[in-house]
Design a protein around this motif. Structure first.
Motif, PDB file in Angstrom:
ATOM      1  N   VAL A 101     239.054  85.512 108.015  1.00 33.56           N
ATOM      2  CA  VAL A 101     239.359  86.947 107.921  1.00 33.56           C
ATOM      3  C   VAL A 101     239.879  87.319 106.533  1.00 33.56           C
ATOM      4  O   VAL A 101     239.341  88.202 105.867  1.00 33.56           O
ATOM      5  CB  VAL A 101     240.366  87.378 109.020  1.00 33.56           C
ATOM      6  N   ALA A 102     240.930  86.639 106.103  1.00 32.43           N
ATOM      7  CA  ALA A 102     241.569  87.020 104.836  1.00 32.43           C
ATOM      8  C   ALA A 102     240.768  86.574 103.620  1.00 32.43           C
ATOM      9  O   ALA A 102     240.554  87.358 102.690  1.00 32.43           O
ATOM     10  CB  ALA A 102     242.982  86.456 104.774  1.00 32.43           C
ATOM     11  N   TRP A 105     236.237  87.340 104.501  1.00 38.54           N
ATOM     12  CA  TRP A 105     235.959  88.766 104.630  1.00 38.54           C
ATOM     13  C   TRP A 105     236.689  89.573 103.556  1.00 38.54           C
ATOM     14  O   TRP A 105     236.092  90.418 102.887  1.00 38.54           O
ATOM     15  CB  TRP A 105     236.326  89.257 106.027  1.00 38.54           C
ATOM     16  N   GLY A 106     237.987  89.322 103.382  1.00 38.78           N
ATOM     17  CA  GLY A 106     238.753  90.045 102.363  1.00 38.78           C
ATOM     18  C   GLY A 106     238.265  89.751 100.953  1.00 38.78           C
ATOM     19  O   GLY A 106     238.189  90.650 100.109  1.00 38.78           O
ATOM     20  N   LEU A 109     235.062  91.657 100.357  1.00 37.98           N
ATOM     21  CA  LEU A 109     235.334  93.068 100.074  1.00 37.98           C
ATOM     22  C   LEU A 109     235.864  93.257  98.652  1.00 37.98           C
ATOM     23  O   LEU A 109     235.436  94.178  97.942  1.00 37.98           O
ATOM     24  CB  LEU A 109     236.329  93.633 101.090  1.00 37.98           C
ATOM     25  N   ALA A 110     236.779  92.391  98.242  1.00 39.71           N
ATOM     26  CA  ALA A 110     237.331  92.493  96.888  1.00 39.71           C
ATOM     27  C   ALA A 110     236.244  92.278  95.834  1.00 39.71           C
ATOM     28  O   ALA A 110     236.184  93.000  94.832  1.00 39.71           O
ATOM     29  CB  ALA A 110     238.458  91.484  96.702  1.00 39.71           C
ATOM     30  N   TYR A 130     236.441  87.375  91.607  1.00 38.45           N
ATOM     31  CA  TYR A 130     236.820  87.431  93.016  1.00 38.45           C
ATOM     32  C   TYR A 130     235.883  86.666  93.955  1.00 38.45           C
ATOM     33  O   TYR A 130     236.250  86.365  95.082  1.00 38.45           O
ATOM     34  CB  TYR A 130     236.903  88.888  93.481  1.00 38.45           C
TER      35      TYR A 130
END
Length: 188
Positions: A101-102, A105-106, A109-110, A130
């Motif tokens: 998740v972090a 996925w995160g 997104l970043a 990133y």
């Protein structure tokens, strides 16, 4: 499964060494151009920052694969082995959740948000800084899944054994002189 873990760990180790070697070369070039040539390189500072970020994440995933990460297991080791196993499995599930998740996925997104922003001194965009986050997250999730299966099936202990450092031997108290360690000059 241990073969997969070994191959992935070896790949991350080699990649870490390569990134570190390139980071050292770029940094030495930056210092040389700044101090000797009095004409600082414009690209080397940005590249060294990117390499440092990549090395940090790849090195973290490598360390996680070796189960060398920080683990506060003092209290967990006080429980019976069945409870230790359950706690270790729970921790691995939480790690997989966090990694997916972090980090994956995160990080995706970043990276996608930063993909349209360009770096000033390199022909790259900030998304390349990133993109390592989800890559490292995938490796960590794979290692955690392998560890979860190994712990749940009993192939691996819930918590690795702690290697205690050898105690230094006092020469006056030593009965067996074969334990005495000499330094380079032959002194005790």
């Amino acid at each position: 499964m241990t073969t997969t873990k070994f191959v992935l760990s070896r790949l991350l180790g080699v990649l870490s060494v390569i990134l570190f070697a390139v980071l050292v070369c770029v940094t030495v070039w930056q210092v040389f151009t700044r101090q000797v040539l009095n004409d600082p390189s414009t690209w080397s500072e940005e590249l060294s920052k990117i390499l440092f970020v990549w090395l940090s994440f790849i090195g973290s995933a490598f360390l996680f694969g070796e189960r060398g990460h920080i683990a506060v297991d003092f209290v967990a080791r006080k429980f019976p082995s069945a409870v230790q196993k359950a706690l270790a499995v729970f921790v691995q599930v939480v790690i997989i959740f966090f990694a997916l998740v972090a980090m994956v996925w995160g990080g995706y997104l970043a990276a996608s948000i930063a993909w349209s922003q360009n770096l000033t001194a390199l022909p790259l965009n900030i998304g390349w800084v990133y993109v390592i986050i989800p890559i490292a997250g995938v490796f960590i999730a794979i290692f955690a899944l392998i560890d979860l299966i190994s712990i749940a099936t009993g192939k691996e202990p819930p918590y690795p054994d702690i290697e205690e450092p050898e105690e230094p031997v006092n020469l006056e108290d030593a009965e067996d002189t074969s334990q005495v360690v000499l330094d380079e000059g032959g002194r005790k």
